[in-house]
Design a protein around this motif. Structure first.
Motif, PDB file in Angstrom:
ATOM      1  N   ILE A 230       0.919  -1.282  -0.012  1.00  0.00           N
ATOM      2  CA  ILE A 230       0.059   0.030  -0.016  1.00  0.00           C
ATOM      3  C   ILE A 230       0.815   1.180  -0.043  1.00  0.00           C
ATOM      4  N   THR A 231       0.520   2.087  -0.924  1.00  0.00           N
ATOM      5  CA  THR A 231       1.264   3.430  -1.140  1.00  0.00           C
ATOM      6  C   THR A 231       0.649   4.336  -0.268  1.00  0.00           C
ATOM      7  N   VAL A 232       1.209   5.207   0.698  1.00  0.00           N
ATOM      8  CA  VAL A 232       0.540   6.031   1.648  1.00  0.00           C
ATOM      9  C   VAL A 232       1.579   7.383   1.213  1.00  0.00           C
ATOM     10  N   THR A 233       0.626   8.761   1.015  1.00  0.00           N
ATOM     11  CA  THR A 233       1.355   9.951   0.954  1.00  0.00           C
ATOM     12  C   THR A 233       0.616  10.701   2.061  1.00  0.00           C
TER      13      THR A 233
ATOM     14  N   SER B   6      -4.157  15.507   5.417  1.00  0.00           N
ATOM     15  CA  SER B   6      -4.857  14.433   4.624  1.00  0.00           C
ATOM     16  C   SER B   6      -3.761  13.261   4.172  1.00  0.00           C
ATOM     17  N   PHE B   7      -4.322  12.092   3.750  1.00  0.00           N
ATOM     18  CA  PHE B   7      -3.420  11.168   3.558  1.00  0.00           C
ATOM     19  C   PHE B   7      -4.024  10.789   2.086  1.00  0.00           C
ATOM     20  N   LYS B   8      -3.251  10.315   0.974  1.00  0.00           N
ATOM     21  CA  LYS B   8      -3.603   9.622  -0.179  1.00  0.00           C
ATOM     22  C   LYS B   8      -3.135   7.997   0.091  1.00  0.00           C
ATOM     23  N   VAL B   9      -4.158   7.148  -0.029  1.00  0.00           N
ATOM     24  CA  VAL B   9      -3.771   5.879   0.278  1.00  0.00           C
ATOM     25  C   VAL B   9      -4.235   4.915  -0.988  1.00  0.00           C
ATOM     26  N   THR B  10      -3.279   4.144  -1.400  1.00  0.00           N
ATOM     27  CA  THR B  10      -3.705   3.369  -2.763  1.00  0.00           C
ATOM     28  C   THR B  10      -3.162   2.069  -2.825  1.00  0.00           C
ATOM     29  N   PRO B  11      -3.878   0.841  -2.540  1.00  0.00           N
ATOM     30  CA  PRO B  11      -5.261   0.758  -2.769  1.00  0.00           C
ATOM     31  C   PRO B  11      -6.012   1.087  -1.384  1.00  0.00           C
ATOM     32  N   LYS B  12      -7.086   0.997  -1.448  1.00  0.00           N
ATOM     33  CA  LYS B  12      -7.953   1.195   0.027  1.00  0.00           C
ATOM     34  C   LYS B  12      -8.607  -0.210   0.199  1.00  0.00           C
TER      35      LYS B  12
ATOM     36  N   ALA C   7       0.233  -6.393   5.672  1.00  0.00           N
ATOM     37  CA  ALA C   7       0.283  -5.291   4.882  1.00  0.00           C
ATOM     38  C   ALA C   7       1.470  -4.287   4.858  1.00  0.00           C
ATOM     39  N   VAL C   8       2.137  -4.035   3.714  1.00  0.00           N
ATOM     40  CA  VAL C   8       3.349  -3.259   3.893  1.00  0.00           C
ATOM     41  C   VAL C   8       2.779  -1.725   3.519  1.00  0.00           C
ATOM     42  N   PHE C   9       2.996  -0.954   4.217  1.00  0.00           N
ATOM     43  CA  PHE C   9       2.546   0.559   3.899  1.00  0.00           C
ATOM     44  C   PHE C   9       4.021   1.217   3.659  1.00  0.00           C
ATOM     45  N   ASP C  10       4.145   1.840   2.401  1.00  0.00           N
ATOM     46  CA  ASP C  10       5.170   2.681   2.084  1.00  0.00           C
ATOM     47  C   ASP C  10       4.789   4.055   2.229  1.00  0.00           C
ATOM     48  N   VAL C  11       5.063   4.602   3.332  1.00  0.00           N
ATOM     49  CA  VAL C  11       4.480   6.119   3.683  1.00  0.00           C
ATOM     50  C   VAL C  11       5.531   7.277   3.430  1.00  0.00           C
ATOM     51  N   THR C  12       5.225   8.049   2.766  1.00  0.00           N
ATOM     52  CA  THR C  12       6.164   9.415   2.308  1.00  0.00           C
ATOM     53  C   THR C  12       5.373  10.561   2.617  1.00  0.00           C
ATOM     54  N   ASN C  13       5.949  11.387   3.365  1.00  0.00           N
ATOM     55  CA  ASN C  13       5.391  12.726   3.756  1.00  0.00           C
ATOM     56  C   ASN C  13       5.767  13.600   2.754  1.00  0.00           C
ATOM     57  N   LYS C  14       4.727  14.269   1.801  1.00  0.00           N
ATOM     58  CA  LYS C  14       4.942  15.193   0.928  1.00  0.00           C
ATOM     59  C   LYS C  14       4.382  16.570   1.305  1.00  0.00           C
ATOM     60  N   GLY C  15       4.265  16.526   2.557  1.00  0.00           N
ATOM     61  CA  GLY C  15       3.684  17.885   3.231  1.00  0.00           C
ATOM     62  C   GLY C  15       4.737  18.740   3.416  1.00  0.00           C
ATOM     63  N   LYS C  16       4.519  19.688   4.271  1.00  0.00           N
ATOM     64  CA  LYS C  16       5.490  20.801   4.611  1.00  0.00           C
ATOM     65  C   LYS C  16       5.481  20.790   6.270  1.00  0.00           C
ATOM     66  N   LEU C  17       4.803  19.780   6.851  1.00  0.00           N
ATOM     67  CA  LEU C  17       4.880  19.701   8.470  1.00  0.00           C
ATOM     68  C   LEU C  17       5.333  18.223   8.638  1.00  0.00           C
TER      69      LEU C  17
ATOM     70  N   THR D  95       3.978   5.049  12.050  1.00  0.00           N
ATOM     71  CA  THR D  95       5.542   5.237  11.693  1.00  0.00           C
ATOM     72  C   THR D  95       5.945   6.363  12.916  1.00  0.00           C
ATOM     73  N   LYS D  96       7.198   6.641  12.720  1.00  0.00           N
ATOM     74  CA  LYS D  96       7.682   7.711  13.778  1.00  0.00           C
ATOM     75  C   LYS D  96       7.159   9.042  12.902  1.00  0.00           C
ATOM     76  N   ALA D  97       7.535  10.125  13.543  1.00  0.00           N
ATOM     77  CA  ALA D  97       7.062  11.477  12.824  1.00  0.00           C
ATOM     78  C   ALA D  97       7.818  11.658  11.843  1.00  0.00           C
ATOM     79  N   LEU D  98       7.511  11.852  10.651  1.00  0.00           N
ATOM     80  CA  LEU D  98       8.319  11.845   9.163  1.00  0.00           C
ATOM     81  C   LEU D  98       8.429  13.462   8.924  1.00  0.00           C
ATOM     82  N   ALA D  99       9.737  13.699   8.701  1.00  0.00           N
ATOM     83  CA  ALA D  99       9.823  15.196   8.321  1.00  0.00           C
ATOM     84  C   ALA D  99       9.455  15.415   6.872  1.00  0.00           C
ATOM     85  N   PRO D 100       9.137  16.319   6.364  1.00  0.00           N
ATOM     86  CA  PRO D 100       8.853  16.653   4.956  1.00  0.00           C
ATOM     87  C   PRO D 100       9.754  16.027   3.916  1.00  0.00           C
ATOM     88  N   GLY D 101       9.256  15.117   3.061  1.00  0.00           N
ATOM     89  CA  GLY D 101      10.184  14.256   2.222  1.00  0.00           C
ATOM     90  C   GLY D 101      10.666  13.288   2.579  1.00  0.00           C
TER      91      GLY D 101
END
Length: 141
Positions: free
Chosen positions: A33-36, A44-50, A57-67, A91-97
């Motif tokens: 599962i890809t999580v942005t 908000s989160f964009k999760v694919t697929p839902k 389940a392996v969630f690949d989480v990426t922070n594309k926000g500013k916070l 996850t831990k708190a992910l810094a932007p990027g």
């Protein structure tokens, strides 16, 4: 003539590439599962697929926000996404990027809530639902 010889192998390669994730999920019993985070809006989160059909389940989480953002999956089925906290894996708190993989064992079919690890962000709408439809265990003959 050369062009038509190139098109068929390229089309076949594209079909194989599209089928590989589904085949791997069926064979390995793992859902990817890809999580942005921070998209389409900051809280908000964009999760694919839902919907997934395998566990873990392996969630690949990426922070594309500013916070900084964290992503949490509740480990007990829920009928709604009304909770702002739960027992789960985060996850831990992910810094932007930044990115992190999160593996979660969901042991039963049902609807599971995902949310921000920060309750105030979850209350602001940073949450949603994931459907898990596991195949019934086959009984030995």
């Amino acid at each position: 003539m050369l062009r038509s010889r190139l098109i068929l192998p390229l089309a076949a390669a594209a079909l194989v590439a599209a089928a590989v994730p589904a085949i791997l999920q069926a064979r390995t019993g793992t859902a990817s599962i890809t999580v942005t985070a921070g998209v389409p809006k900051e809280l908000s989160f964009k999760v694919t697929p839902k919907k997934i059909t395998a566990s873990p389940a392996v969630f690949d989480v990426t922070n594309k926000g500013k916070l900084p953002h964290s992503f949490k999956v509740c480990t007990k089925p829920a009928a709604t996404d009304k909770a702002n906290t739960c027992t789960g894996v985060a996850t831990k708190a992910l810094a932007p990027g930044k990115s992190q993989k999160l593996t979660v064992k969901l042991s039963a079919s049902g609807t599971y809530e995902y949310l921000s690890g920060k309750a105030s962000d979850a209350a602001a709408g940073m949450k949603g639902l994931l459907t898990v439809a596991l195949a019934p265990a086959s009984s030995p003959a």
